[in-house]
Design a protein around this motif. Structure first.
Motif, PDB file in Angstrom:
ATOM      1  N   THR A 118      -0.893   1.001   6.015  1.00  0.00           N
ATOM      2  CA  THR A 118      -1.568   0.141   4.893  1.00  0.00           C
ATOM      3  C   THR A 118      -0.297  -0.349   4.298  1.00  0.00           C
ATOM      4  OG1 THR A 118      -3.289   1.644   4.911  1.00  0.00           O
ATOM      5  CG2 THR A 118      -2.852   0.440   2.869  1.00  0.00           C
ATOM      6  N   ASN A 163       0.428  -4.423   3.592  1.00  0.00           N
ATOM      7  CA  ASN A 163       0.663  -5.231   2.176  1.00  0.00           C
ATOM      8  C   ASN A 163       2.125  -5.886   1.848  1.00  0.00           C
ATOM      9  OD1 ASN A 163      -1.612  -4.129   1.342  1.00  0.00           O
ATOM     10  ND2 ASN A 163      -0.931  -2.131   0.553  1.00  0.00           N
ATOM     11  N   ASN A 215       1.851  -9.118   4.004  1.00  0.00           N
ATOM     12  CA  ASN A 215       1.105 -10.211   2.985  1.00  0.00           C
ATOM     13  C   ASN A 215       1.960 -10.852   2.084  1.00  0.00           C
ATOM     14  OD1 ASN A 215      -1.229  -9.540   4.598  1.00  0.00           O
ATOM     15  ND2 ASN A 215      -1.932  -8.069   2.991  1.00  0.00           N
ATOM     16  N   ILE A 263       5.971  -2.657  -3.712  1.00  0.00           N
ATOM     17  CA  ILE A 263       4.886  -2.269  -2.903  1.00  0.00           C
ATOM     18  C   ILE A 263       5.638  -0.764  -2.352  1.00  0.00           C
ATOM     19  CG2 ILE A 263       3.692  -2.415  -0.826  1.00  0.00           C
ATOM     20  CD1 ILE A 263       3.431  -5.446  -1.616  1.00  0.00           C
TER      21      ILE A 263
END
Length: 782
Positions: A52, A56, A59, A127
């Motif tokens: 995950t 992220n 992206n 992140i």
């Protein structure tokens, strides 16, 4: 013609000579961004949490250059950079022609500065921190093109390292909250000792706590009032979390509130101020005109607040959803106002909220004109036109009446594997109309104004259509349907058709079609003029919105019957049970039908998934007619079935139509169906996905048919023969995800045909070129 071609060719050459530069107008200190290398990840684990986090980060770092392919991160050299040519040639051109060329064709260059890899790395680092990778790092490198220093790629490097885990998690100190059992005994939903640290999970936990408190009467609480204090020094690699309230919160936050006065204000269609007022069961209704635009009973049922009851977030959410589903209002504003007459002195005091809903009526009429060009999986293609009109809130309860009129023209082209012939001759047109009455509730005595937590629909439809298959037949269809659809739970849906009446009248048959029917008696019976008085029930299960998103299960079970009640009533008279009886001059169908289908999708990670489907169905006709209507029979093949074969090109069983009869495929339908599909889906580049699939299945007859030898289930000779009668195909495909829809292209290839092809062995497709099936469709096949 040659002169025109010369001019066009000259223009192309001119563009190539004078506009070939893609970098001439760049800032001297900037470079044209030509894409990025694959992101290099170091020290990553194989957990779902890491997947995950990586998704992220991708992206954020991914950026498409000019001339990318389907959202990819590479510049495609085989695509002429016309937009960049036009930009560099005409960006400073002040002539009318130059400005027109720039406006129509120029594309602004995407540069290294505009991509800003430094800032992207900073966001990626954030992140990592939010996911607990506190020792992680991000970096990048500019790779200048050796042949042209004005062009460059970017390569990113991400080091993840070990993820911080949760240690002890301490709940809220609820001593200052009056009797909040939900908070004092709070069981954390997203924060678990030993689980990976995640800021996102903390946000979700805050939302869950505040939602629970709001459902316990604390209207003024919100997620911002709750904070987490994190200590990473108690135990290496673990974060201890203490939950507490933010300081300096107003006193209203720590008091429960109950609903006091409730009102709804509805302006007129043109925004007129209300001039009437009615009090109905504790609800003050203000409206413009002689009567409220929505029935009082409906309003009271759909507004879930009750005077003197503790406020809950659930009641507010359900009220918002219920009023929105009525479709009667264009906009709504909710106001919650504390009653200033009450004073809150101690934590045990309960405040009072006055609730006011301001609603504006939606425009009652809708009209639309829709044009289309359809390409179907059975090789039919052609244009269509549809005009629709609808009126909302017809009877004051969110009901809708709609009227449709449509027409289409189609022709069919294709290739039959059995006969090896091409066809392009089945032209047809269809015109029709329908009238629909849709109610947002269960239209039944005592249930009409009742509130339902999930979408509920009652629909009545009158329809008529005429289908003309040029050179074959023309048929008129009249329909009357009543449908109830409701959900007792978000994952469970029930659909009931207490009445599903279709009257098929064969108006005209050509001599050619008569000859086809003469050779196919079963087809003659299934296509004859008849009445189909049907009832059906369908149950659907879908866990898509459950917490376990990695495993998606969809299941549907359907059962229907036709003619049994009518035939039983007829049997009370002089006519025998098996004697053919008629209504409106035509016989009525009698059958039972059951279908089942289960789909399972396993999302391996962010870029790949495995999807499977198993479907089965059976229909048994008896009594008044021992052949089921053609529209109710099963078939295989096509874009959503066994993709190596066209529609109605397989079965029943090991039956194969006469090679000299190019219309024999009309007989390739059956009473029993079994089908299995599996598909591996994976990302190729950007929004373009690939697929590898295997499809298998067939159809059979429940009764022997001398005109279709080998087609019945009773003619299967053992397990080995059964598996030989399962058609098998494989293939590959592409899916382009446009977010709002998926465009699909599948290339299927047949591996095994269920009949004797003259070729020995299991892989018995006679010729390599005859085994291909190509399908273009919208959406996934399952």
């Amino acid at each position: 013609m040659k002169k025109h071609l010369t001019v066009i060719f000259g223009l192309i050459i001119s563009l190539g000579i004078y506009g070939c530069s893609t970098t001439s107008k760049l800032d001297p200190e900037d470079q044209l961004y030509t894409g990025m290398k694959k992101i290099k990840f170091y020290d990553k684990d194989n957990s779902q949490h890491a997947e995950t986090t990586i998704s992220n980060i991708e992206n954020v770092l991914n950026a498409s250059p000019n001339n990318s392919f389907m959202g990819g991160t590479k510049q495609m050299t085989f695509i002429p950079p016309i937009g960049l040519w036009m930009y560099n040639k005409y960006v400073d051109d002040s002539t009318g022609f130059g400005k027109w060329m720039f406006k129509r064709f120029a594309t602004k260059p995407i540069t290294i500065k505009s991509v800003n890899p430094k800032n992207r790395c900073l966001v990626a680092k954030s992140i990592l921190n939010e996911a607990g990778y506190f020792h992680g790092s991000t970096n990048y490198e500019i790779l200048t093109n050796k042949r042209n220093p004005k062009k460059a790629e970017i390569k990113y490097y991400v080091t993840m390292g070990p993820a911080m885990k949760y240690g002890e998690i301490m709940p809220l100190n609820a001593s200052g909250i009056p009797d909040s059992i939900k908070t004092k005994e709070w069981n954390f939903q997203f924060l678990k000792p030993g689980a990976p640290f995640s800021i996102e999970d903390m946000k979700r936990e805050r939302e869950a706590i505040s939602s629970a408190m709001r459902n316990d009467g604390f209207y003024f609480i919100n997620s911002d009032a709750i904070i987490f204090q994190v200590d990473t020094l108690i135990k290496t690699g673990f974060a201890s979390v203490k939950t507490t309230f933010r300081k300096d919160l107003p006193k209203e936050v720590f008091h429960k509130w109950q609903t006091n006065k409730i009102s709804i204000v509805m302006n007129g269609l043109e925004g007129q101020t209300p001039n009437n007022e009615i009090n109905y069961k504790g609800l003050k209704v203000r409206f413009y005109g002689k009567k409220p635009p929505v029935r009082l009973g409906v309003l009271r049922q759909h507004i879930r607040f009750k005077e003197g009851k503790l406020y809950t977030q659930f009641d507010e959410d359900m009220t918002r959803q219920a009023l929105a589903r009525l479709g009667a209002f264009g906009g709504m504003e909710y106001r919650f106002i504390p009653d200033t007459q009450d004073s809150l002195t101690s934590f045990e005091d309960i405040g009072k909220l006055n609730i006011s809903i301001l609603a504006s009526q939606d425009k009652p009429w809708d009209a639309s004109l829709e044009g289309s060009f359809k390409i179907k999986s059975n090789n039919y293609m052609g244009p269509g036109l549809k005009f629709s009109m609808a009126k909302r809130n017809v009877f004051g309860g969110g009901e809708k009446v709609s009227f449709d009129i449509y027409g289409s023209y189609e022709l069919q082209a294709g290739h039959r594997q059995q006969t090896g012939t091409k066809f392009f001759d089945m032209n047809s047109y269809e015109v029709g109309t329908s009238l629909n009455f849709t109610f947002p509730n269960i239209l039944w005595p005592g249930l009409t104004d009742r509130y339902y937590f999930f979408p509920t629909t009652t629909n009545f439809q009158l329809s008529s259509s005429m289908l003309n298959r040029a050179g074959f037949f023309s048929m008129v269809n009249l329909g009357l349907n009543a449908m109830y659809e409701f959900q007792p739970h978000s994952q469970h849906k029930h659909t009931i058709y207490p009445i599903k009446l279709n009257y098929n009248l064969m108006q005209h048959k050509t001599q050619k079609f008569e000859e086809i029917l003469q050779d196919n008696p079963a087809l003659r019976l299934s296509l004859r003029s008849q009445l189909i008085p049907q009832m059906s029930y369908t149950y659907t299960y879908d866990n898509y919105f459950s917490k376990k998103r990695a495993h998606h299960i969809w299941f549907e079970l359907g059962f229907s019957q036709a003619g049994n009640i009518i035939n039983a009533l007829y049997s009370l008279g002089p006519k025998r049970y098996n004697e053919t009886k008629k209504i409106l001059g035509v016989p009525f169908s009698q059958f039972v039908k059951a279908t089942a289908e289960v789909r399972y999708t396993f999302n391996i990670d962010r870029n790949q998934a495995i999807a499977t489907r198993l479907g089965a169905g059976a229909i048994y006709a008896y009594g008044n007619m021992d052949v089921a209507p053609y529209s109710e029979q099963f078939y295989v093949g096509g874009a959503n079935s066994i993709r190596a074969f066209t529609v109605r090109s397989i079965g029943p069983g090991k039956y194969i139509p006469n090679k000299n009869n190019k219309y024999g495929f009309l007989d390739q339908s059956g009473d029993l169906k079994l089908e299995f599909n599996t598909e591996y889906r994976f990302r190729l580049i950007g929004d373009l996905y690939g697929a590898l699939f295997v499809d298998a299945g067939n159809i059979w007859l429940l009764r022997k048919d001398i005109n279709r030898p080998g087609g019945s289930i009773s003619e299967i000779n053992g397990v080995s023969d059964f598996f030989k009668q399962i058609a098998l195909g494989t293939g590959t495909g592409f899916r382009y995800d446009l977010t709002f829809l998926v465009v699909r292209l599948d290339f299927g290839y047949g591996l095994h045909l269920p009949y004797d092809t003259g070729k020995k062995g299991y892989f018995n497709v006679p010729k390599f070129k005859d085994g291909f099936g190509i399908h273009i469709a919208i959406g996934y096949p399952f």
